[in-house]
Design a protein around this motif. Structure first.
Motif, mmCIF file in Angstrom:
data_model
loop_
_atom_site.group_PDB
_atom_site.id
_atom_site.type_symbol
_atom_site.label_atom_id
_atom_site.label_comp_id
_atom_site.label_asym_id
_atom_site.label_seq_id
_atom_site.Cartn_x
_atom_site.Cartn_y
_atom_site.Cartn_z
ATOM 1 N N ASP A 198 0.810 -1.222 0.000
ATOM 2 C CA ASP A 198 0.000 0.000 0.000
ATOM 3 C C ASP A 198 0.843 1.272 0.000
ATOM 4 O O ASP A 198 0.341 2.344 0.277
ATOM 5 N N PHE A 199 2.111 1.146 -0.289
ATOM 6 C CA PHE A 199 3.019 2.292 -0.267
ATOM 7 C C PHE A 199 2.536 3.366 -1.236
ATOM 8 O O PHE A 199 2.369 3.098 -2.423
ATOM 9 N N GLN A 200 2.267 4.561 -0.711
ATOM 10 C CA GLN A 200 1.780 5.671 -1.539
ATOM 11 C C GLN A 200 2.715 6.861 -1.363
ATOM 12 O O GLN A 200 2.568 7.653 -0.447
ATOM 13 N N GLU A 201 3.651 6.959 -2.247
ATOM 14 C CA GLU A 201 4.651 8.017 -2.195
ATOM 15 C C GLU A 201 4.042 9.327 -2.692
ATOM 16 O O GLU A 201 3.425 9.370 -3.755
ATOM 17 N N LYS A 202 4.226 10.382 -1.895
ATOM 18 C CA LYS A 202 3.762 11.712 -2.303
ATOM 19 C C LYS A 202 4.592 12.768 -1.585
ATOM 20 O O LYS A 202 5.210 12.481 -0.559
ATOM 21 N N ASP A 243 5.869 7.953 1.858
ATOM 22 C CA ASP A 243 4.542 7.491 2.225
ATOM 23 C C ASP A 243 4.173 8.134 3.565
ATOM 24 O O ASP A 243 4.923 8.020 4.549
ATOM 25 N N GLU A 244 3.038 8.803 3.613
ATOM 26 C CA GLU A 244 2.651 9.561 4.801
ATOM 27 C C GLU A 244 2.474 8.671 6.034
ATOM 28 O O GLU A 244 2.918 9.018 7.127
ATOM 29 N N THR A 245 1.849 7.535 5.873
ATOM 30 C CA THR A 245 1.626 6.638 7.009
ATOM 31 C C THR A 245 2.940 6.185 7.615
ATOM 32 O O THR A 245 3.113 6.186 8.840
ATOM 33 N N ARG A 246 3.881 5.815 6.781
ATOM 34 C CA ARG A 246 5.169 5.355 7.287
ATOM 35 C C ARG A 246 5.951 6.481 7.969
ATOM 36 O O ARG A 246 6.600 6.263 8.990
#
Length: 85
Positions: A16-20, A60-63
């Motif tokens: 689910d890695f979402q890089e932004k 990724d914001e969560t990480r």
């Protein structure tokens, strides 16, 4: 135990890695607010000193939240009562 659960969650969400682009200062302030009660209970004050012109971090914001919150939690465990970080 909390740290292990956070790490396990981070590892299980690899797909689910979402890089932004992220504003590190803003995200750090949000994380501080989320643990501020715990820090206040032991008398620790936090002083954030960061330039407003920091570049955005591609992450990724969560990480990143997990990393920052974990650092703050570790600080709370190791800091002196009525200390500052």
């Amino acid at each position: 135990l909390e740290d292990i659960l956070l790490l396990s969650k981070a590892e299980s969400d690899i797909h689910d890695f979402q890089e932004k682009p992220l504003d590190v200062k803003l995200l750090t302030l949000k994380c501080i607010r989320s643990v501020s009660e715990k820090l206040q209970q032991i008398g620790i004050t936090v002083d954030v000193q960061a330039s407003d012109s920091l570049p955005k971090l591609l992450m990724d914001e969560t990480r990143l939240k997990i990393i920052i919150t974990n650092l703050l939690s570790n600080t709370a465990k190791l800091a002196h009562v009525n200390g500052a970080v």
